[in-house]
Scaffold this active site. Structure first.
Site, PDB file in Angstrom:
ATOM      1  N   TYR A  24       1.148  -1.276  -0.217  1.00  0.00           N
ATOM      2  CA  TYR A  24       0.078   0.191   0.205  1.00  0.00           C
ATOM      3  C   TYR A  24       0.678   1.323  -0.267  1.00  0.00           C
ATOM      4  O   TYR A  24       0.663   2.221  -0.605  1.00  0.00           O
ATOM      5  CB  TYR A  24      -1.336   0.095   1.278  1.00  0.00           C
ATOM      6  CG  TYR A  24      -2.088  -0.100   1.073  1.00  0.00           C
ATOM      7  CD1 TYR A  24      -2.724  -1.166   0.055  1.00  0.00           C
ATOM      8  CD2 TYR A  24      -3.627   0.612   1.022  1.00  0.00           C
ATOM      9  CE1 TYR A  24      -3.816  -1.819  -0.327  1.00  0.00           C
ATOM     10  CE2 TYR A  24      -4.828   0.112   0.933  1.00  0.00           C
ATOM     11  CZ  TYR A  24      -5.053  -0.960  -0.051  1.00  0.00           C
ATOM     12  OH  TYR A  24      -6.124  -1.580   0.402  1.00  0.00           O
TER      13      TYR A  24
ATOM     14  N   LYS B  72       4.365 -14.305   6.129  1.00  0.00           N
ATOM     15  CA  LYS B  72       5.029 -14.989   4.961  1.00  0.00           C
ATOM     16  C   LYS B  72       6.332 -15.330   5.250  1.00  0.00           C
ATOM     17  O   LYS B  72       6.968 -15.002   4.491  1.00  0.00           O
ATOM     18  CB  LYS B  72       4.247 -14.372   3.688  1.00  0.00           C
ATOM     19  CG  LYS B  72       4.320 -15.469   2.143  1.00  0.00           C
ATOM     20  CD  LYS B  72       3.282 -16.446   1.943  1.00  0.00           C
ATOM     21  CE  LYS B  72       4.089 -17.518   0.962  1.00  0.00           C
ATOM     22  NZ  LYS B  72       3.982 -19.033   1.613  1.00  0.00           N
TER      23      LYS B  72
ATOM     24  N   ASP C 283      -0.622 -18.454   3.455  1.00  0.00           N
ATOM     25  CA  ASP C 283      -1.415 -19.513   2.733  1.00  0.00           C
ATOM     26  C   ASP C 283      -1.852 -20.404   3.649  1.00  0.00           C
ATOM     27  O   ASP C 283      -2.691 -21.272   3.232  1.00  0.00           O
ATOM     28  CB  ASP C 283       0.072 -20.306   1.860  1.00  0.00           C
ATOM     29  CG  ASP C 283       1.376 -20.517   1.941  1.00  0.00           C
ATOM     30  OD1 ASP C 283       1.201 -19.418   3.128  1.00  0.00           O
ATOM     31  OD2 ASP C 283       1.716 -21.571   1.223  1.00  0.00           O
TER      32      ASP C 283
ATOM     33  N   ASP D 148      -5.547  -8.042   3.114  1.00  0.00           N
ATOM     34  CA  ASP D 148      -6.509  -7.628   2.202  1.00  0.00           C
ATOM     35  C   ASP D 148      -7.249  -9.083   1.313  1.00  0.00           C
ATOM     36  O   ASP D 148      -8.299  -8.633   1.608  1.00  0.00           O
ATOM     37  CB  ASP D 148      -5.565  -6.931   0.571  1.00  0.00           C
ATOM     38  CG  ASP D 148      -6.664  -6.598  -0.304  1.00  0.00           C
ATOM     39  OD1 ASP D 148      -8.125  -6.512  -0.181  1.00  0.00           O
ATOM     40  OD2 ASP D 148      -5.535  -5.646  -1.066  1.00  0.00           O
TER      41      ASP D 148
END
Ligand code: NAP
Length: 409
Positions: free
Chosen positions: A157, A224, A273, A297
């Protein structure tokens, strides 16, 4: 300058914000919104005024002030986001907005992003909870009761991107090769993904503080970091360090708990994930989520879909430190329904519910939830929520608002 208050200072700031709304006639700026904004804002305002009147026996009333943004602003003052709008939000502390058109090919990337960045609204808050009666694609939607804190100012962002083929991107590419030996294909666009200690700490602090204040049992840091060690991985590391430093009296990490957190909030971390699998398989195991921008998001919309609520999911953009907040419908302008009095005002109404709770007007917020629960259960819903139900009456935007008002009487 970004502040970074510790836990005690943060709680003092939250208290101060609530106190500033302990008044009978606060002014709240609103952006009607483009497209279906013209339908869903008036419907929402009717509900807001009704719950406030009922909750406080007519002793409190919001003084709504319209501010311009988006297409309406461009058509009126030839600007997509007038400075006056930002100044007004800044002056009155909280505001609410409908969806806005993202101008294509204009200087401004997204008005929503600009509002969040200009006011440094570092938390994107997305509560996800099932309303009985809504058709869902999953089997046990009632197991989802999750509050997601998504970092709002960093990561992708931050908008630090250079376009393929430009002089700037070639310059950066050469620099990266010369200084770091990084070989990047010449025909690449390049984006930068900054994740800071300050930005991560203040987001995770807000999330764990919320968990403490609302008697939640666990917090998951979603990242992640197995691949992006110094951005996503650092977010995870700084999160655990913060818990240890400021919240060890009320929270414990998975590692330190030895499988038994006792009365403390269990803090774990989940790779993004795997998280998207786990919210489908065992959503009941998650209460509060703290995550970086892009993960948040995806995860917030996936969760909203899981409870069938993509059209009625609310959102808030909040800076708990300086008290500023703008609440918003999370869907877009749905231009094909604009002006038809057809679209569901639920997302905007529930964003108002979040706003009232943020202001400490819990009685008004509770009435919104109760009336929404009743109307949906009765089958008095707009076209989108009637899909898959044979017992539903399809209402217009304004009739749905009337149904809610009837249910608060
Ligand atoms: P969208 O406006 O969210 O609409 C996509 C579909 O979602 C609609 O066709 C409709 O589906 C359903 N929907 C959305 N809101 C609804 C509501 N209140 N009631 C019932 N159904 C609703 O997404 P988009 O078409 O991709 O984007 C249109 C514009 O909105 C773009 O300019 C985009 O940039 C902007 N946008 C703004 C925001 C924001 O301001 N926060 C967010 C996203 C997009 P069905 O036709 O299947 O019923």
């Amino acid at each position: 300058m970004v502040e970074n208050l510790n836990r005690e200072e943060l709680n003092n700031a939250i208290k101060k914000t609530r106190e500033s709304f302990d008044t009978d006639n606060p002014t709240v700026p609103f952006i009607e919104g483009d497209g279906i904004g013209i339908d869903i804002w008036p419907a929402s305002q009717v509900v807001f005024d009704a719950v406030v009147e009922k909750a406080y026996n007519g002793n409190r009333k919001i003084n709504w002030v319209e501010v311009l943004a988006g297409q309406k602003a461009f058509d009126t003052v030839s600007e997509w986001l007038p400075k006056k709008t930002l100044d007004t939000f800044d002056e009155f502390g909280v505001g609410i907005k409908g969806p806005l058109t993202t101008p294509v090919g204009e200087g401004i990337r997204s008005i929503n992003v600009a509002i969040r960045q200009e006011l440094d609204l570092y938390v994107c808050l997305r509560p996800i909870k099932y309303f009985k009666g809504i058709e869902t694609p999953t089997k046990n939607p009632q197991d989802v009761d999750i509050v997601l804190f998504r970092e709002n100012t960093e990561d992708v962002y931050s908008g630090k991107e250079l376009e393929e083929g430009t002089e700037e991107v070639l310059k950066l590419n050469n620099f990266l090769k010369e200084e770091f030996g990084w070989e990047i294909r010449k025909d690449s666009g390049i984006g930068i993904k900054p994740i800071s200690n300050t930005g991560s700490e203040r987001l995770i602090r807000a999330a764990i503080n919320f968990a403490v204040e609302n008697d939640k049992k666990n917090l998951a840091i979603v990242h992640k970091g197995n691949i992006m060690k110094f951005t996503e991985g650092a977010f995870r590391k700084w999160g655990y360090e913060l818990i240890e430093k400021e919240f060890s009296d009320v929270a414990v990490s998975w590692e330190d708990s030895n499988g038994d957190p006792g009365e403390k909030i269990l803090v774990q971390d989940v790779i993004a994930d795997a998280f998207l699998q786990q919210i489908l398989i065992k959503p009941q195991e998650f209460d509060v989520i703290a995550t970086t921008n892009l993960n948040g998001d995806y995860a917030s919309d996936a969760l909203a879909a899981q409870i069938g609520g993509i059209g009625i999911s609310p959102g808030g953009n909040i800076n708990y430190e300086n008290g500023k907040a703008v609440f918003e419908a999370t869907h877009g302008t749905a231009p094909k329904y604009a002006g038809q009095n057809k679209a569901n005002p639920g997302s905007l109404i529930l964003s108002g519910e979040m706003m009232f709770r943020y202001m400490g007007w819990n009685e008004a917020a509770d009435l919104i939830i109760e009336s929404m629960e009743k109307s949906i259960l009765e089958g008095n819903v707009t076209y989108d929520l009637a899909r898959g139900r044979n017992d539903a009456s399809i209402l217009s935007s304004s009739e749905f608002a009337e149904s809610l008002v009837k249910n608060i009487q």
